[in-house]
Design an enzyme around this catalytic site. Structure first.
Site, PDB file in Angstrom:
ATOM      1  N   SER A  12       0.775  -1.412   0.116  1.00 53.34           N
ATOM      2  CA  SER A  12      -0.001   0.040  -0.091  1.00 53.34           C
ATOM      3  C   SER A  12       1.173   1.699  -0.168  1.00 53.34           C
ATOM      4  O   SER A  12       0.334   2.775  -0.514  1.00 53.34           O
ATOM      5  CB  SER A  12      -0.942   0.540   0.980  1.00 53.34           C
ATOM      6  OG  SER A  12      -0.519  -0.010   2.357  1.00 53.34           O
ATOM      7  N   HIS A 108       8.590   3.472   8.540  1.00 54.45           N
ATOM      8  CA  HIS A 108       8.413   2.634  10.375  1.00 54.45           C
ATOM      9  C   HIS A 108       7.349   2.994  10.934  1.00 54.45           C
ATOM     10  O   HIS A 108       6.533   3.909  11.151  1.00 54.45           O
ATOM     11  CB  HIS A 108       9.799   2.637  10.770  1.00 54.45           C
ATOM     12  CG  HIS A 108       9.273   1.670  12.411  1.00 54.45           C
ATOM     13  ND1 HIS A 108       9.847  -0.101  12.619  1.00 54.45           N
ATOM     14  CD2 HIS A 108       9.124   2.126  13.434  1.00 54.45           C
ATOM     15  CE1 HIS A 108       9.368   0.108  13.638  1.00 54.45           C
ATOM     16  NE2 HIS A 108       9.294   0.791  14.298  1.00 54.45           N
ATOM     17  N   ASP A 144      16.005   0.671  12.295  1.00 55.01           N
ATOM     18  CA  ASP A 144      15.115   1.258  12.491  1.00 55.01           C
ATOM     19  C   ASP A 144      16.411   2.519  13.264  1.00 55.01           C
ATOM     20  O   ASP A 144      15.289   3.308  14.296  1.00 55.01           O
ATOM     21  CB  ASP A 144      14.015   0.825  12.951  1.00 55.01           C
ATOM     22  CG  ASP A 144      13.419  -0.183  12.554  1.00 55.01           C
ATOM     23  OD1 ASP A 144      13.517  -0.921  13.112  1.00 55.01           O
ATOM     24  OD2 ASP A 144      13.329   0.123  11.093  1.00 55.01           O
ATOM     25  N   GLU A 173       1.274   7.396   6.967  1.00 50.11           N
ATOM     26  CA  GLU A 173       2.343   6.707   6.265  1.00 50.11           C
ATOM     27  C   GLU A 173       2.051   7.052   4.464  1.00 50.11           C
ATOM     28  O   GLU A 173       3.552   7.389   3.930  1.00 50.11           O
ATOM     29  CB  GLU A 173       2.390   5.089   5.779  1.00 50.11           C
ATOM     30  CG  GLU A 173       3.157   4.541   7.214  1.00 50.11           C
ATOM     31  CD  GLU A 173       2.580   3.134   7.352  1.00 50.11           C
ATOM     32  OE1 GLU A 173       3.755   2.057   6.796  1.00 50.11           O
ATOM     33  OE2 GLU A 173       2.325   2.219   8.541  1.00 50.11           O
TER      34      GLU A 173
HETATM   35  C1  GRF Z   1       4.448  -0.471   6.990  1.00 44.96           C
HETATM   36  O1  GRF Z   1       3.325  -1.088   7.860  1.00 44.96           O
HETATM   37  C2  GRF Z   1       4.754  -0.345   7.219  1.00 44.96           C
HETATM   38  O2  GRF Z   1       5.558   1.109   7.913  1.00 44.96           O
HETATM   39  C3  GRF Z   1       6.218  -1.583   7.388  1.00 44.96           C
HETATM   40  O3  GRF Z   1       5.828  -2.505   6.706  1.00 44.96           O
HETATM   41  C4  GRF Z   1       4.265  -2.337   6.057  1.00 44.96           C
HETATM   42  C5  GRF Z   1       3.727  -1.929   4.453  1.00 44.96           C
HETATM   43  O4  GRF Z   1       2.774  -2.343   4.092  1.00 44.96           O
HETATM   44  N1  GRF Z   1       6.654  -1.024   7.245  1.00 44.96           N
HETATM   45  P1  GRF Z   1       2.322  -1.821   2.944  1.00 44.96           P
HETATM   46  O5  GRF Z   1       3.070  -3.609   2.386  1.00 44.96           O
HETATM   47  O6  GRF Z   1       3.318  -0.717   2.306  1.00 44.96           O
HETATM   48  O7  GRF Z   1       1.222  -2.115   2.805  1.00 44.96           O
END
Ligand code: GRF
Length: 203
Positions: A12, A108, A144, A173
């Site tokens: 996503s 993260h 991280d 995000e």
């Molecule tokens: C997200 O929560 C990101 O913060 C973490 O992994 C997840 C990835 O989600 N690193 P997506 O595959 O981008 O939906």
């Protein structure tokens, strides 16, 4: 700006970046998407968007370094200028860091340095924290621990579940990752030791 996106999951965050490149609000293009998972949603999203999509399966390599060398070779071949880790569930070895110093970003789902590692949405909830959020940072040799570019805060509500909180964090995000990439594309990010300076500073 030519991007190389690495993802292991649903993608996503990758989709948010694809959309922003497509609508022209992010002056970048995704040159290649690489996943270590053959059936990852991220690879499917790349294919749907007509973006070169590669599966480099870590199980086919004897060592982490050999896997990283294969990934780095594919990224160099694609001429990428910034590596975007978007849910890439592999640790980055020095092979990677040496190939792209100061040019690997990660997202993260917590407010680093709080809650590094995995399942951090649940950990923040179980800890009883009142806020958590998301962090975009440059990747360094730790887990991280790299210099932070942008963070976003979300409230933790009394009736939150891991799912409802994760969804609220994901919304942020999808906003701050493209923004961080845009700042990099504009040449506005300066890594100064532990800190990232944004020039001119954000309003
Ligand atoms: C997200 O929560 C990101 O913060 C973490 O992994 C997840 C990835 O989600 N690193 P997506 O595959 O981008 O939906």
């Amino acid at each position: 700006l030519r991007l190389g996106c690495l993802a292991s999951g649903g993608g996503s965050n990758l989709q948010a970046i694809i959309d922003r490149c497509r609508d022209g609000s992010l002056a970048a293009e995704i040159s290649v998407v690489i996943s270590n998972k053959p059936d990852s949603g991220a690879l499917q999203r790349a294919r749907n968007a007509g973006i070169p999509a590669l599966c480099i399966d870590h199980r086919n390599f004897p060592t982490r370094e050999d896997f990283d060398r294969a990934v780095v070779a594919a990224l160099l071949e694609a001429g990428v200028e910034l590596i975007v880790l978007a849910g890439f569930m592999r640790l980055i070895s020095d092979v990677f860091l040496d190939a792209f110093p100061g040019r690997i970003m990660n997202i993260h789902p917590a407010l680093l340095p709080a809650f590094p590692g995995l399942h951090v949405q649940r950990k923040a909830l179980e800890y009883g924290a009142r806020v958590t959020g998301a962090t975009v940072h440059f990747v360094d040799g730790g887990v991280d621990t790299g210099p932070i570019v942008i963070q976003a805060v979300v409230p933790i509500l009394d009736d939150d579940t891991e799912e409802s909180l994760s969804a609220r964090i994901l919304e942020q995000e999808h906003r701050i990752y493209p923004r961080a990439i845009e700042l990099f594309a504009q040449g506005r990010l300066r890594i100064d030791g532990r800190r990232v300076r944004i020039e001119p500073p954000l309003p």
